[in-house]
Design a protein around this motif. Structure first.
Motif, PDB file in Angstrom:
ATOM      1  N   LEU A 144      14.886  -9.745  39.794  1.00 37.78           N
ATOM      2  CA  LEU A 144      15.825 -10.813  40.121  1.00 37.78           C
ATOM      3  C   LEU A 144      16.890 -10.945  39.039  1.00 37.78           C
ATOM      4  N   ALA A 145      18.091 -11.302  39.472  1.00 43.08           N
ATOM      5  CA  ALA A 145      19.209 -11.476  38.545  1.00 43.08           C
ATOM      6  C   ALA A 145      20.124 -12.568  39.069  1.00 43.08           C
ATOM      7  N   VAL A 146      20.922 -13.147  38.168  1.00 46.79           N
ATOM      8  CA  VAL A 146      21.952 -14.097  38.581  1.00 46.79           C
ATOM      9  C   VAL A 146      23.282 -13.358  38.627  1.00 46.79           C
ATOM     10  N   ASP A 147      24.074 -13.665  39.640  1.00 50.09           N
ATOM     11  CA  ASP A 147      25.376 -13.035  39.806  1.00 50.09           C
ATOM     12  C   ASP A 147      26.437 -13.956  39.211  1.00 50.09           C
ATOM     13  N   LEU A 148      26.926 -13.594  38.037  1.00 49.69           N
ATOM     14  CA  LEU A 148      27.947 -14.370  37.358  1.00 49.69           C
ATOM     15  C   LEU A 148      29.257 -13.601  37.364  1.00 49.69           C
ATOM     16  N   ARG A 149      30.185 -14.055  38.211  1.00 51.90           N
ATOM     17  CA  ARG A 149      31.485 -13.424  38.356  1.00 51.90           C
ATOM     18  C   ARG A 149      31.382 -11.937  38.671  1.00 51.90           C
ATOM     19  N   GLY A 150      30.465 -11.640  39.581  1.00 49.45           N
ATOM     20  CA  GLY A 150      30.347 -10.273  40.072  1.00 49.45           C
ATOM     21  C   GLY A 150      29.467  -9.365  39.240  1.00 49.45           C
ATOM     22  N   LYS A 151      28.920  -9.864  38.143  1.00 44.62           N
ATOM     23  CA  LYS A 151      28.036  -9.058  37.316  1.00 44.62           C
ATOM     24  C   LYS A 151      26.632  -9.641  37.354  1.00 44.62           C
ATOM     25  N   ASP A 195      24.576 -17.312  42.962  1.00 40.90           N
ATOM     26  CA  ASP A 195      23.731 -16.415  43.750  1.00 40.90           C
ATOM     27  C   ASP A 195      22.639 -15.786  42.889  1.00 40.90           C
ATOM     28  N   ILE A 196      21.450 -15.676  43.475  1.00 38.42           N
ATOM     29  CA  ILE A 196      20.369 -14.858  42.927  1.00 38.42           C
ATOM     30  C   ILE A 196      20.356 -13.564  43.728  1.00 38.42           C
ATOM     31  N   VAL A 197      20.334 -12.427  43.028  1.00 40.59           N
ATOM     32  CA  VAL A 197      20.396 -11.132  43.707  1.00 40.59           C
ATOM     33  C   VAL A 197      19.219 -10.255  43.300  1.00 40.59           C
ATOM     34  N   ALA A 198      18.934  -9.299  44.142  1.00 38.60           N
ATOM     35  CA  ALA A 198      17.926  -8.271  43.865  1.00 38.60           C
ATOM     36  C   ALA A 198      18.307  -7.040  44.667  1.00 38.60           C
ATOM     37  N   GLY A 199      18.343  -5.898  44.015  1.00 38.82           N
ATOM     38  CA  GLY A 199      18.723  -4.668  44.694  1.00 38.82           C
ATOM     39  C   GLY A 199      20.110  -4.713  45.289  1.00 38.82           C
ATOM     40  N   GLY A 200      20.995  -5.485  44.672  1.00 38.35           N
ATOM     41  CA  GLY A 200      22.364  -5.571  45.156  1.00 38.35           C
ATOM     42  C   GLY A 200      22.576  -6.530  46.305  1.00 38.35           C
ATOM     43  N   GLU A 201      21.517  -7.232  46.733  1.00 41.71           N
ATOM     44  CA  GLU A 201      21.636  -8.166  47.851  1.00 41.71           C
ATOM     45  C   GLU A 201      21.324  -9.585  47.398  1.00 41.71           C
ATOM     46  N   LYS A 202      21.989 -10.533  48.018  1.00 42.43           N
ATOM     47  CA  LYS A 202      21.693 -11.937  47.738  1.00 42.43           C
ATOM     48  C   LYS A 202      20.343 -12.310  48.321  1.00 42.43           C
ATOM     49  N   VAL A 203      19.480 -12.917  47.480  1.00 39.94           N
ATOM     50  CA  VAL A 203      18.144 -13.295  47.944  1.00 39.94           C
ATOM     51  C   VAL A 203      17.847 -14.773  47.697  1.00 39.94           C
ATOM     52  N   GLY A 204      18.826 -15.489  47.142  1.00 41.69           N
ATOM     53  CA  GLY A 204      18.588 -16.900  46.873  1.00 41.69           C
ATOM     54  C   GLY A 204      19.751 -17.537  46.151  1.00 41.69           C
TER      55      GLY A 204
END
Length: 367
Positions: free
Chosen positions: A342-349, A303-312
């Motif tokens: 933008l950030a990548v969600d790796l195991r919840g982080k 997952d790609i996230v931004a502001g705590g939400e999945k965006v991609g």
């Protein structure tokens, strides 16, 4: 892998230590020694790749040019003999059937190089559309082996094996001749971002040519390279891979590939109306490329996230041996495609990523 197909270089690959895996229904070498070493050798000297799993088809006849201009997004009418062209083949809704290379051998005579995973689908698609044109389509995949020689020493290696001076071969040009006494179509193309060629060879002489290239190239730093290095090299170069950056639902507008679409060419082509509409309205999603700043790879599906939400979602991810960090690409909501959050969600982080305009490092395959 009992049902997997084998390329003309299967025995060569096994004899030289290739670790074989199933790829698109083919037994292919993922690596021979180390993916990192094979990658670095290609950037520094040369890499030799078995890409014989790719498909080939000939398109011939008085209607060949008109047919290709209808089924492809790019414009083949400006090609002369000995020219290669990269193009997409789109669906009516603008999604991509495949991306491919077109080689013009003569007026009314073309060779297509198709992605291994899409050969049957592509040929069925082309055959359906060919019925309305004065054209003959033939699957010639079994006739060819295909070897990629890539890297800054590629032409130095070729010079020892060919009487023809290939050093002046222009980018996306090809000639037919002999290398190590083996008849080849020598194409100044590749999938690594490096200087190099792809060699279309009679299937029964592919191993002979590969051995000759290896013998001359090894003292110059050449290494056999597998699918692992091929993928990390192409991602460093920012090249799209079907099923990742493009697919039947992700077209040229989303994938930043409008440079492969000739909207001004004469006549209609499949997908034109949908592409124009999406271009005018703006896409809902966009493909972006990124660096992570660390070595932890964000694999496809992350997952790609931004502001705590999945965006991609990440669509390609690997480790760059040259940058010494993980790199990737993702399909994200267009509204956040330029966001610095933008950030990548790796195991919840969430791990911040840095958007990057490809290629990831200075490359000049036209040098």
């Amino acid at each position: 892998m009992s049902d997997a197909k084998r390329t003309p270089l299967y025995d060569f690959n096994v004899a030289h230590g290739g670790r074989m895996v199933d790829f698109a229904g083919w037994e292919m070498p993922v690596q021979y020694t180390s993916i990192v070493d094979e990658h670095k050798a290609t950037r520094a000297a040369a890499g030799l790749f078995d890409v014989s799993h790719m498909g080939e088809a000939t398109v011939e006849g008085a209607g060949a040019e008109a047919f290709l201009n209808y089924v492809l997004t790019n414009d083949v009418s400006g090609m002369d003999d000995g020219k290669a062209l990269y193009s997409l083949m789109c669906r009516p809704d603008g999604g991509v059937v495949d991306d491919l290379l077109v080689y013009r051998k003569a007026a009314g005579s073309y060779l297509l190089c198709l992605n291994a995973s899409n050969v049957d689908k592509d040929l069925a698609w082309l055959a359906k559309e060919a019925a309305a044109f004065d054209v003959n389509l033939e699957d010639v995949s079994d006739s060819f082996g295909l070897i990629a020689l890539q890297g800054p020493k590629a032409f130095e290696i070729l010079a020892e094996l060919s009487a023809a001076d290939l050093s002046g071969l222009g980018y996306y040009r090809f000639v037919e001749g002999e290398v190590a006494g083996v008849p080849c179509l020598v194409s100044r193309t590749g999938y690594t971002g490096e200087v190099g060629v792809e060699l279309f060879v009679p299937a029964d002489r592919t191993a002979e040519l590969a051995e000759a290239l290896l013998a001359v190239g090894t003292p110059k730093g050449l290494m056999l390279a597998g699918l692992g290095a091929r993928d990390s090299l192409r991602l460093e170069a920012g090249y799209s891979l079907y099923g990742h950056e493009i697919d039947d639902a992700v077209g040229p507008v989303e994938a930043n590939l409008m440079w492969t679409v000739s909207l001004k060419k004469e006549g209609d082509f499949i997908g034109k109306a949908a592409i124009l509409a999406k271009k005018a309205a703006g896409p809902d999603r966009k493909v972006i490329f990124f660096k992570t700043g660390g070595r932890r790879i964000a694999r496809p599906g992350t997952d790609i996230v931004a502001g705590g939400e999945k965006v991609g979602t990440v669509v390609s991810g690997t480790f760059s041996p040259i940058l010494n960090e993980a790199i990737g690409s993702a399909l994200v909501k267009a509204a956040v495609a330029k966001s610095d959050e933008l950030a990548v969600d790796l195991r919840g982080k969430a791990y911040p990523i840095e958007r990057t305009r490809p290629p990831f490092l200075p490359l000049n395959p036209q040098a």
